[in-house]
Enzyme design. Structure first.
Site, PDB file in Angstrom:
ATOM      1  N   HIS A  20       0.864  -1.191   0.000  1.00 54.91           N
ATOM      2  CA  HIS A  20       0.000   0.000   0.000  1.00 54.91           C
ATOM      3  C   HIS A  20       0.895   1.233   0.000  1.00 54.91           C
ATOM      4  CE1 HIS A  20      -3.910   2.003   1.691  1.00 54.91           C
ATOM      5  NE2 HIS A  20      -3.181   2.877   0.989  1.00 54.91           N
ATOM      6  N   HIS A  22       1.336   4.797  -2.508  1.00 58.02           N
ATOM      7  CA  HIS A  22       0.968   5.625  -3.665  1.00 58.02           C
ATOM      8  C   HIS A  22       2.250   6.291  -4.139  1.00 58.02           C
ATOM      9  CE1 HIS A  22      -3.389   5.346  -2.689  1.00 58.02           C
ATOM     10  NE2 HIS A  22      -2.916   5.192  -1.472  1.00 58.02           N
ATOM     11  N   HIS A 200      -9.529   0.776  -1.521  1.00 58.49           N
ATOM     12  CA  HIS A 200      -9.509   1.444  -0.229  1.00 58.49           C
ATOM     13  C   HIS A 200     -10.932   1.374   0.337  1.00 58.49           C
ATOM     14  CE1 HIS A 200      -5.715   3.052  -1.589  1.00 58.49           C
ATOM     15  NE2 HIS A 200      -5.600   3.892  -0.589  1.00 58.49           N
ATOM     16  N   GLU A 203     -11.308   3.239   5.780  1.00 52.32           N
ATOM     17  CA  GLU A 203     -10.261   4.139   6.296  1.00 52.32           C
ATOM     18  C   GLU A 203     -11.002   5.223   7.084  1.00 52.32           C
ATOM     19  OE1 GLU A 203      -8.226   6.373   3.241  1.00 52.32           O
ATOM     20  OE2 GLU A 203      -6.608   7.037   4.588  1.00 52.32           O
ATOM     21  N   ASP A 281       1.692   3.974   2.737  1.00 49.49           N
ATOM     22  CA  ASP A 281       0.666   4.829   2.129  1.00 49.49           C
ATOM     23  C   ASP A 281       1.289   5.982   1.325  1.00 49.49           C
ATOM     24  OD1 ASP A 281      -1.918   5.465   1.437  1.00 49.49           O
ATOM     25  OD2 ASP A 281      -2.562   6.123   3.425  1.00 49.49           O
ATOM     26  N   ASP A 282       1.563   7.106   1.986  1.00 49.08           N
ATOM     27  CA  ASP A 282       2.145   8.292   1.326  1.00 49.08           C
ATOM     28  C   ASP A 282       3.299   8.790   2.189  1.00 49.08           C
ATOM     29  OD1 ASP A 282      -0.008   8.803  -0.856  1.00 49.08           O
ATOM     30  OD2 ASP A 282      -1.140   8.552   1.004  1.00 49.08           O
TER      31      ASP A 282
HETATM   32  N1  ADE Z   1      -4.640   8.524  -2.156  1.00 49.77           N
HETATM   33  C1  ADE Z   1      -3.419   8.641  -1.609  1.00 49.77           C
HETATM   34  N2  ADE Z   1      -3.438   8.295  -0.322  1.00 49.77           N
HETATM   35  C2  ADE Z   1      -4.707   7.933  -0.022  1.00 49.77           C
HETATM   36  C3  ADE Z   1      -5.359   7.471   1.137  1.00 49.77           C
HETATM   37  N3  ADE Z   1      -4.725   7.307   2.302  1.00 49.77           N
HETATM   38  N4  ADE Z   1      -6.679   7.225   1.063  1.00 49.77           N
HETATM   39  C4  ADE Z   1      -7.332   7.405  -0.082  1.00 49.77           C
HETATM   40  N5  ADE Z   1      -6.769   7.824  -1.204  1.00 49.77           N
HETATM   41  C5  ADE Z   1      -5.461   8.086  -1.181  1.00 49.77           C
HETATM   42 ZN    ZN Z   2      -3.816   4.684   0.302  1.00 53.11          ZN
END
Ligand code: ADE
Ligand code: ZN
Length: 342
Positions: A20, A22, A200, A203, A281-282
């Site tokens: 996971h 991006h 997703h 969340e 994630d990011d």
């Molecule tokens: N795009 C990038 N990060 C995300 C996240 N945590 N949830 C949904 N979309 C995303």
């Molecule tokens: Zn994500």
């Protein structure tokens, strides 16, 4: 098995699988501003300090607003290559050995960057990572759920031409009031074409969105999924069917899904028998790459060697790697934990 807490060095050196991530979320502030200048893209932040000040997120949407603006600095295949290569080198330093990487085609095509430009750059970096770093990786294009189902279908048809590069298709972006069923048609279509699906769900959105992603989109994994614990029947189903959850601890704290890492429900997910995995994630936005996430839960939740090993095994089991690669990843994990006895 040692009963003492795993050392930071042990956690950092543990072989890892990232499911996971991006790629647009790996754009570090200095790189974003340098790219914007090189590509003559106007961004609302004058310098790194101003940009970092915008990282005080209060929820998912407040993050996405910054993230989509930042992604506009990416223009050329070379930019996508450099972004992905920088991540691969960073990931290899955390001993990430296999990765399945999200990207958002519409974030780029909707501002006039052709899909082929994006994929060319990303694929070149991943091919280089395989030969130079021994890191295997595949791509997962995600549909933006704040846009329409029709737009997702058009994006899918564009992506299908390049399908050999993709391990699955996914669904991301704003979750509130955007139920998975809005994307039933495109997911039915891509599954009929033989692609795997992930989404997703759970969340910020309710557990019902996880159920819908399973029933309607027929996903093989749930990205995040942490709100499943609000629905005991859903938890039993996820455990029975061994549906993996790609959990992102530092992301969840930065986007206020949990107040503090100590409040994260990862341990409860494991105790419920779920195939929970740890991911970043990011990472450029949420203060941590893979080792940082593993260290945060090791310290914050008091995880021991056995829990870490389970998380490692879950990552391998949940991946779309073929059986031979899974066996290699499993042997590396086994060797790392065997060495902990020494
Ligand atoms: N795009 C990038 N990060 C995300 C996240 N945590 N949830 C949904 N979309 C995303
Ligand atoms: Zn994500």
């Amino acid at each position: 098995m040692p009963t003492d807490a795993p050392s930071d060095a042990f956690v950092r050196a543990m072989p890892k699988v990232e499911l996971h991530l991006h790629i647009e979320g790996t754009l570090e502030p200095a790189t974003m501003l340098a790219l914007a200048e090189r590509n003559r893209v106007a961004l609302p932040w004058a310098d790194v300090d101003a940009l970092r000040a915008a990282y005080a997120f209060v929820d998912l949407q407040s993050f996405l607003d910054v993230y989509y603006a930042g992604a506009s600095a990416l223009q050329h295949a070379e930019d996508f290559h450099d972004l992905a290569w920088a991540w691969c080198e960073r990931a290899a330093a955390d001993n990430v050995q296999h990765a399945e990487i999200f990207f958002d085609p519409q974030t780029h095509t909707d501002r006039g960057i052709a899909l082929d430009v994006v994929v060319e750059g990303l694929v070149a970096a991943l091919a280089r990572a395989r030969t130079e770093l021994g890191l295997t990786a595949a791509l997962i294009p995600c549909f933006l759920r704040h846009l329409s189902g029709e737009a997702a279908t058009a994006t899918y048809l564009d992506c299908r031409r390049l399908g050999s590069h993709f391990a699955a298709f996914g669904l991301d972006s704003s979750e509130r009031d955007r139920p998975p069923r809005l994307f039933a048609d495109v997911f039915a279509r891509l599954r009929a074409d033989g692609f795997r699906a992930v989404a997703h769900a759970g969340e910020e959105g309710p557990p019902a969105y996880i159920t819908e992603a399973l029933d309607v989109l027929k996903v093989a994994r749930i990205d995040h999924g942490v709100r499943c614990l609000e629905d005991p029947d859903l938890v039993r189903r996820l455990a029975r069917d061994a549906i993996p959850l790609t959990v992102c601890p530092l992301s969840n704290v930065r986007l206020r899904v949990f107040d503090r890492i100590e409040d994260h429900n990862l341990r409860a997910l494991l105790d419920a028998g779920l195939v929970a995995t740890v991911n970043s994630d990011d990472p450029a936005y949420f203060g941590g790459y893979m080792s940082d996430n593993f260290l945060a839960v090791t310290h914050g939740l008091g995880l021991d060697h056995a829990a870490l090993r389970r998380l490692g095994e879950h990552g391998i089991a949940a991946s779309f790697a073929d059986a031979a690669r899974k066996a290699e990843l499993g042997a590396a994990l086994q060797a790392h934990f065997a060495a902990a006895h020494d």
